[in-house]
Motif scaffolding. Structure first.
Motif, PDB file in Angstrom:
ATOM      1  N   GLY A  73       0.786  -1.224   0.000  1.00  0.00           N
ATOM      2  CA  GLY A  73       0.000   0.000   0.000  1.00  0.00           C
ATOM      3  C   GLY A  73       0.818   1.275   0.000  1.00  0.00           C
ATOM      4  N   ARG A  74       2.115   1.192   0.231  1.00  0.00           N
ATOM      5  CA  ARG A  74       2.945   2.389   0.204  1.00  0.00           C
ATOM      6  C   ARG A  74       3.292   2.751  -1.232  1.00  0.00           C
ATOM      7  NH1 ARG A  74       8.086   0.965   3.371  1.00  0.00           N
ATOM      8  NH2 ARG A  74       7.751  -0.950   2.193  1.00  0.00           N
ATOM      9  N   LYS A  75       3.656   3.996  -1.424  1.00  0.00           N
ATOM     10  CA  LYS A  75       4.105   4.458  -2.738  1.00  0.00           C
ATOM     11  C   LYS A  75       5.596   4.771  -2.641  1.00  0.00           C
ATOM     12  CE  LYS A  75       1.370   6.491  -5.685  1.00  0.00           C
ATOM     13  NZ  LYS A  75       0.543   7.415  -6.435  1.00  0.00           N
ATOM     14  N   TYR A  94       9.474   6.871   0.593  1.00  0.00           N
ATOM     15  CA  TYR A  94       8.219   6.125   0.683  1.00  0.00           C
ATOM     16  C   TYR A  94       7.138   7.024   1.244  1.00  0.00           C
ATOM     17  CZ  TYR A  94      11.249   2.114   0.071  1.00  0.00           C
ATOM     18  OH  TYR A  94      12.160   1.228  -0.423  1.00  0.00           O
ATOM     19  N   TYR A  95       5.926   6.882   0.728  1.00  0.00           N
ATOM     20  CA  TYR A  95       4.777   7.646   1.202  1.00  0.00           C
ATOM     21  C   TYR A  95       3.717   6.662   1.667  1.00  0.00           C
ATOM     22  CZ  TYR A  95       7.062  11.351  -1.383  1.00  0.00           C
ATOM     23  OH  TYR A  95       7.993  12.243  -1.852  1.00  0.00           O
ATOM     24  N   GLY A  96       3.098   6.982   2.757  1.00  0.00           N
ATOM     25  CA  GLY A  96       2.052   6.121   3.289  1.00  0.00           C
ATOM     26  C   GLY A  96       2.594   5.157   4.325  1.00  0.00           C
ATOM     27  N   GLU A  97       1.685   4.343   4.852  1.00  0.00           N
ATOM     28  CA  GLU A  97       2.056   3.377   5.874  1.00  0.00           C
ATOM     29  C   GLU A  97       1.721   1.987   5.362  1.00  0.00           C
ATOM     30  OE1 GLU A  97       0.754   2.516  10.447  1.00  0.00           O
ATOM     31  OE2 GLU A  97       0.950   4.589   9.789  1.00  0.00           O
ATOM     32  N   ALA A  98       2.590   1.039   5.637  1.00  0.00           N
ATOM     33  CA  ALA A  98       2.383  -0.327   5.155  1.00  0.00           C
ATOM     34  C   ALA A  98       1.130  -0.924   5.790  1.00  0.00           C
ATOM     35  CB  ALA A  98       3.596  -1.184   5.474  1.00  0.00           C
ATOM     36  N   GLN A  99       0.310  -1.565   4.974  1.00  0.00           N
ATOM     37  CA  GLN A  99      -0.933  -2.193   5.427  1.00  0.00           C
ATOM     38  C   GLN A  99      -0.821  -3.696   5.208  1.00  0.00           C
ATOM     39  OE1 GLN A  99      -3.455  -0.336   6.779  1.00  0.00           O
ATOM     40  NE2 GLN A  99      -2.127   1.450   6.517  1.00  0.00           N
ATOM     41  N   TYR A 100      -1.048  -4.456   6.267  1.00  0.00           N
ATOM     42  CA  TYR A 100      -1.026  -5.909   6.171  1.00  0.00           C
ATOM     43  C   TYR A 100      -2.382  -6.437   6.656  1.00  0.00           C
ATOM     44  CZ  TYR A 100       3.948  -5.070   5.840  1.00  0.00           C
ATOM     45  OH  TYR A 100       5.176  -4.605   5.449  1.00  0.00           O
ATOM     46  N   PRO A 101      -3.268  -6.793   5.751  1.00  0.00           N
ATOM     47  CA  PRO A 101      -4.597  -7.261   6.184  1.00  0.00           C
ATOM     48  C   PRO A 101      -4.491  -8.625   6.879  1.00  0.00           C
ATOM     49  CG  PRO A 101      -4.349  -7.495   3.819  1.00  0.00           C
ATOM     50  CD  PRO A 101      -3.137  -6.781   4.303  1.00  0.00           C
ATOM     51  N   TYR A 102      -5.439  -8.862   7.799  1.00  0.00           N
ATOM     52  CA  TYR A 102      -5.460 -10.140   8.509  1.00  0.00           C
ATOM     53  C   TYR A 102      -5.957 -11.259   7.610  1.00  0.00           C
ATOM     54  CZ  TYR A 102      -4.632  -7.450  12.711  1.00  0.00           C
ATOM     55  OH  TYR A 102      -4.087  -6.616  13.641  1.00  0.00           O
ATOM     56  N   GLU A 103      -6.889 -10.942   6.743  1.00  0.00           N
ATOM     57  CA  GLU A 103      -7.434 -11.936   5.836  1.00  0.00           C
ATOM     58  C   GLU A 103      -7.285 -11.436   4.408  1.00  0.00           C
ATOM     59  OE1 GLU A 103     -11.411 -13.049   6.721  1.00  0.00           O
ATOM     60  OE2 GLU A 103     -11.052 -13.128   8.872  1.00  0.00           O
ATOM     61  N   TYR A 104      -6.978 -12.363   3.542  1.00  0.00           N
ATOM     62  CA  TYR A 104      -6.831 -12.015   2.141  1.00  0.00           C
ATOM     63  C   TYR A 104      -8.052 -12.504   1.376  1.00  0.00           C
ATOM     64  CZ  TYR A 104      -1.996 -10.982   3.188  1.00  0.00           C
ATOM     65  OH  TYR A 104      -0.853 -10.433   3.714  1.00  0.00           O
ATOM     66  N   GLY A 105      -8.486 -11.714   0.410  1.00  0.00           N
ATOM     67  CA  GLY A 105      -9.624 -12.085  -0.418  1.00  0.00           C
ATOM     68  C   GLY A 105      -9.204 -13.007  -1.545  1.00  0.00           C
ATOM     69  N   PRO A 106     -10.150 -13.351  -2.363  1.00  0.00           N
ATOM     70  CA  PRO A 106      -9.817 -14.225  -3.491  1.00  0.00           C
ATOM     71  C   PRO A 106      -8.906 -13.491  -4.470  1.00  0.00           C
ATOM     72  CG  PRO A 106     -12.044 -13.397  -3.721  1.00  0.00           C
ATOM     73  CD  PRO A 106     -11.549 -12.958  -2.367  1.00  0.00           C
ATOM     74  N   PRO A 107      -8.082 -14.232  -5.205  1.00  0.00           N
ATOM     75  CA  PRO A 107      -7.196 -13.574  -6.176  1.00  0.00           C
ATOM     76  C   PRO A 107      -7.997 -12.953  -7.314  1.00  0.00           C
ATOM     77  CG  PRO A 107      -7.123 -15.942  -6.440  1.00  0.00           C
ATOM     78  CD  PRO A 107      -7.936 -15.674  -5.224  1.00  0.00           C
ATOM     79  N   ILE A 108      -7.438 -11.929  -7.891  1.00  0.00           N
ATOM     80  CA  ILE A 108      -8.080 -11.275  -9.029  1.00  0.00           C
ATOM     81  C   ILE A 108      -7.835 -12.131 -10.256  1.00  0.00           C
ATOM     82  CG2 ILE A 108      -8.051  -9.246 -10.515  1.00  0.00           C
ATOM     83  CD1 ILE A 108      -7.182  -7.628  -8.083  1.00  0.00           C
ATOM     84  N   THR A 109      -8.907 -12.539 -10.889  1.00  0.00           N
ATOM     85  CA  THR A 109      -8.785 -13.347 -12.105  1.00  0.00           C
ATOM     86  C   THR A 109      -9.581 -12.687 -13.221  1.00  0.00           C
ATOM     87  OG1 THR A 109     -10.667 -14.709 -11.470  1.00  0.00           O
ATOM     88  CG2 THR A 109      -8.483 -15.508 -10.843  1.00  0.00           C
ATOM     89  N   PHE A 110      -9.211 -12.978 -14.416  1.00  0.00           N
ATOM     90  CA  PHE A 110      -9.887 -12.450 -15.585  1.00  0.00           C
ATOM     91  C   PHE A 110     -10.514 -13.604 -16.336  1.00  0.00           C
ATOM     92  CE2 PHE A 110      -6.473  -9.543 -14.565  1.00  0.00           C
ATOM     93  CZ  PHE A 110      -7.140  -8.328 -14.557  1.00  0.00           C
ATOM     94  N   LYS A 111     -11.804 -13.485 -16.634  1.00  0.00           N
ATOM     95  CA  LYS A 111     -12.495 -14.532 -17.366  1.00  0.00           C
ATOM     96  C   LYS A 111     -12.161 -14.414 -18.845  1.00  0.00           C
ATOM     97  CE  LYS A 111     -16.316 -14.719 -14.139  1.00  0.00           C
ATOM     98  NZ  LYS A 111     -17.750 -14.569 -13.932  1.00  0.00           N
ATOM     99  N   PRO A 112     -11.827 -15.542 -19.479  1.00  0.00           N
ATOM    100  CA  PRO A 112     -11.528 -15.476 -20.915  1.00  0.00           C
ATOM    101  C   PRO A 112     -12.779 -15.150 -21.704  1.00  0.00           C
ATOM    102  CG  PRO A 112     -11.534 -17.739 -20.170  1.00  0.00           C
ATOM    103  CD  PRO A 112     -11.683 -16.887 -18.947  1.00  0.00           C
ATOM    104  N   GLN A 113     -12.600 -14.413 -22.755  1.00  0.00           N
ATOM    105  CA  GLN A 113     -13.712 -14.053 -23.623  1.00  0.00           C
ATOM    106  C   GLN A 113     -13.591 -14.844 -24.914  1.00  0.00           C
ATOM    107  OE1 GLN A 113     -13.533  -9.849 -24.138  1.00  0.00           O
ATOM    108  NE2 GLN A 113     -13.991  -9.409 -22.006  1.00  0.00           N
ATOM    109  N   ALA A 114     -14.734 -15.238 -25.443  1.00  0.00           N
ATOM    110  CA  ALA A 114     -14.739 -15.986 -26.699  1.00  0.00           C
ATOM    111  C   ALA A 114     -14.355 -15.049 -27.840  1.00  0.00           C
ATOM    112  CB  ALA A 114     -16.104 -16.597 -26.946  1.00  0.00           C
TER     113      ALA A 114
END
Length: 131
Positions: A73-75, A94-114
């Motif tokens: 999350g830092r720049k 560095y700008y900002g403060e490091a963020q470490y979430p306790y739980e991670y969400g699902p990975p970002i995926t891209f659905k293939p298009q026909a």
């Protein structure tokens, strides 16, 4: 023996007298430096990508900076100067403060298009056979 030594000396002299660039165009090795400047940036909130760079040169000194959004999350910003005498000198901040979430969400995926071509060729019709 003397003709061989003379022949070698002539060949070395011809090789040293030949121009480096056979086409006669001066290249970067001739010491020509061209001033320039450019910048670009990419920001894709869906994928979480955010980076940019800006650089300029007066022909002798290159100055610039680039910024990257880090996974925590830092720049990070790197500001640099480069020249023939001092080399590459960079300052990192560095700008900002490091963020470490306790739980991670699902990975970002891209659905293939026909794939759908915009042009549809006419259906194949064989030529008639005459006998």
């Amino acid at each position: 023996m003397i003709p061989k030594v003379f022949l070698v000396m002539v060949m070395v002299g011809v090789a040293l007298a030949a121009p480096e660039d056979l086409y006669g165009a001066p290249g970067p090795q001739a010491g020509y430096k061209i001033p320039y400047n450019f910048e670009y940036g990419v920001k894709d909130e869906y994928a979480g990508t955010d980076f940019s760079q800006a650089e300029e040169s007066d022909g002798n000194t290159v100055t610039g900076s680039y910024t990257v959004l880090l996974p925590d999350g830092r720049k990070q910003t790197v500001t640099y100067i480069a020249d023939d005498y001092g080399g590459y000198r960079a300052e990192v901040s560095y700008y900002g403060e490091a963020q470490y979430p306790y739980e991670y969400g699902p990975p970002i995926t891209f659905k293939p298009q026909a794939y759908k071509p915009s042009y549809q060729p006419p259906p194949y019709q064989p030529e008639p056979v005459y006998q």
